[in-house]
Design a protein around this motif. Structure first.
Motif, PDB file in Angstrom:
ATOM      1  N   TYR A 183       1.027  -1.026  -0.336  1.00 60.61           N
ATOM      2  CA  TYR A 183      -0.195  -0.048   0.160  1.00 60.61           C
ATOM      3  C   TYR A 183       0.993   1.205   0.322  1.00 60.61           C
ATOM      4  O   TYR A 183       1.494   1.258   0.597  1.00 60.61           O
ATOM      5  CB  TYR A 183      -1.331   0.218   1.136  1.00 60.61           C
ATOM      6  CG  TYR A 183      -1.882  -1.546   1.189  1.00 60.61           C
ATOM      7  CD1 TYR A 183      -3.502  -1.667   0.535  1.00 60.61           C
ATOM      8  CD2 TYR A 183      -1.040  -2.131   2.000  1.00 60.61           C
ATOM      9  CE1 TYR A 183      -4.342  -1.815   1.053  1.00 60.61           C
ATOM     10  CE2 TYR A 183      -2.096  -3.372   1.779  1.00 60.61           C
ATOM     11  CZ  TYR A 183      -3.443  -3.322   1.498  1.00 60.61           C
ATOM     12  OH  TYR A 183      -4.558  -4.720   1.333  1.00 60.61           O
ATOM     13  N   PHE A 184       0.404   2.325  -0.631  1.00 58.03           N
ATOM     14  CA  PHE A 184       0.973   3.471  -0.361  1.00 58.03           C
ATOM     15  C   PHE A 184       0.545   4.419  -0.170  1.00 58.03           C
ATOM     16  O   PHE A 184      -0.967   5.308   0.178  1.00 58.03           O
ATOM     17  CB  PHE A 184       1.032   3.543  -1.814  1.00 58.03           C
ATOM     18  CG  PHE A 184       2.311   5.335  -1.904  1.00 58.03           C
ATOM     19  CD1 PHE A 184       3.670   5.119  -2.488  1.00 58.03           C
ATOM     20  CD2 PHE A 184       1.246   7.002  -1.950  1.00 58.03           C
ATOM     21  CE1 PHE A 184       3.848   6.214  -2.785  1.00 58.03           C
ATOM     22  CE2 PHE A 184       3.041   8.151  -2.392  1.00 58.03           C
ATOM     23  CZ  PHE A 184       3.617   7.083  -2.391  1.00 58.03           C
ATOM     24  N   VAL A 185       0.837   4.475   0.961  1.00 58.29           N
ATOM     25  CA  VAL A 185       0.385   6.047   2.109  1.00 58.29           C
ATOM     26  C   VAL A 185       1.487   6.935   2.419  1.00 58.29           C
ATOM     27  O   VAL A 185       2.149   7.211   1.789  1.00 58.29           O
ATOM     28  CB  VAL A 185       0.330   5.106   3.630  1.00 58.29           C
ATOM     29  CG1 VAL A 185      -0.321   3.853   3.913  1.00 58.29           C
ATOM     30  CG2 VAL A 185       1.951   4.959   3.816  1.00 58.29           C
ATOM     31  N   LEU A 186       0.200   8.198   2.545  1.00 56.59           N
ATOM     32  CA  LEU A 186       0.039   9.996   2.730  1.00 56.59           C
ATOM     33  C   LEU A 186      -0.303   9.737   4.500  1.00 56.59           C
ATOM     34  O   LEU A 186      -1.234   9.572   4.622  1.00 56.59           O
ATOM     35  CB  LEU A 186      -0.122  10.362   1.853  1.00 56.59           C
ATOM     36  CG  LEU A 186       0.353  10.246   0.255  1.00 56.59           C
ATOM     37  CD1 LEU A 186       0.092  10.854  -0.770  1.00 56.59           C
ATOM     38  CD2 LEU A 186       2.143  10.883   0.333  1.00 56.59           C
ATOM     39  N   GLY A 187       0.770  11.116   4.743  1.00 59.02           N
ATOM     40  CA  GLY A 187      -0.694  12.306   5.335  1.00 59.02           C
ATOM     41  C   GLY A 187      -0.774  13.259   5.039  1.00 59.02           C
ATOM     42  O   GLY A 187      -0.651  13.031   3.924  1.00 59.02           O
ATOM     43  N   ASP A 188      -2.024  13.037   5.708  1.00 55.88           N
ATOM     44  CA  ASP A 188      -3.104  14.401   5.519  1.00 55.88           C
ATOM     45  C   ASP A 188      -2.237  16.068   5.125  1.00 55.88           C
ATOM     46  O   ASP A 188      -2.259  16.790   5.067  1.00 55.88           O
ATOM     47  CB  ASP A 188      -4.310  14.721   6.046  1.00 55.88           C
ATOM     48  CG  ASP A 188      -5.235  12.950   6.008  1.00 55.88           C
ATOM     49  OD1 ASP A 188      -4.803  13.152   4.935  1.00 55.88           O
ATOM     50  OD2 ASP A 188      -6.305  13.346   6.405  1.00 55.88           O
TER      51      ASP A 188
END
Length: 227
Positions: A183-188
């Motif tokens: 999975y590719f995750v980012l912070g808001d």
């Protein structure tokens, strides 16, 4: 001779009376003991009867208490595990120091979805603190960031939650291919987030996801569900 005979008779009579009195007392004592035994037997029987009658109720309460304890354990273990947010990478949804409840059960029934806020340790590093980020890319997809926009398999991703602009695209300057269960995750708050754009974090494996962040429990003024 007559006197001796009379004396002997009186002695025998006195002895007989003593024996009679002793026997009478013995029988009286025996009757008293039997009455006491009968009374004790009755008390024991009554006590046993009370216990037998109470067993269904006692058993029911024990079962209820056991079920409550089991439910509490399951709830805490699967839904009430707490993780502290480190940094402001998920503002405004989660702030530094917020205590977050983690649902550890949900991903046993379903796979993580785009938009889920997940808790993980990058690359399974047991010495790392828990990271809390939002999923934007799913297994088998390609992710690329161009001019402040995220592209999934070449199509621009529309997001329905508040985020900041992206100025540092990191490794996503080129297409990032997600493998199976990655999975590719980012912070808001993307200006203050160390996430999948960083080579130190990279793609997050399913096995490294601890659970889904679902509720901010403290401080109370910020308590609420995470979306």
């Amino acid at each position: 001779m007559r006197r001796r005979g009379g004396t002997a008779g009186r002695r025998r009579g006195a002895a007989s009376r003593r024996n009679y009195d002793i026997e009478k007392k013995r029988r009286k004592i025996e009757r008293k003991l039997r009455r006491q035994e009968m009374k004790e037997d009755g008390t024991i029987k009554e006590a046993v009867q009370v216990i037998l009658e109470a067993l269904p109720y006692v058993g029911g309460w024990i079962l209820k208490i056991g079920l409550v304890c089991m439910f509490a354990f399951v709830y805490v273990w699967f839904f009430g595990q707490k993780v502290s947010m480190v940094g402001d990478s998920m503002k405004p949804v989660i702030s530094n120091g917020d205590m977050v409840l983690v649902n550890r059960l949900v991903y046993n029934a379903m796979t993580p979805r785009r938009g889920d806020v997940v808790v993980f340790k990058p690359r399974g590093d047991k010495n790392s603190h828990y990271y809390i980020k939002r999923i934007v890319g799913l297994p088998g997809e390609s992710v690329e960031i161009i001019e402040n926009s995220i592209f999934i398999d070449g199509e621009r991703l529309e997001e329905d939650y508040d985020t900041s602009d992206i100025t540092d695209v990191g490794v996503a300057a080129d297409k990032v291919e997600l493998g199976e269960n990655e999975y590719f995750v980012l912070g808001d708050d993307r200006e203050n987030s160390k996430d999948s754009r960083s080579a130190d974090v990279g793609n997050v494996r399913r096995i490294d996801i601890y659970g889904k962040a679902w509720f901010v429990s403290s401080p109370l003024k910020r308590a609420g569900f995470i979306r």
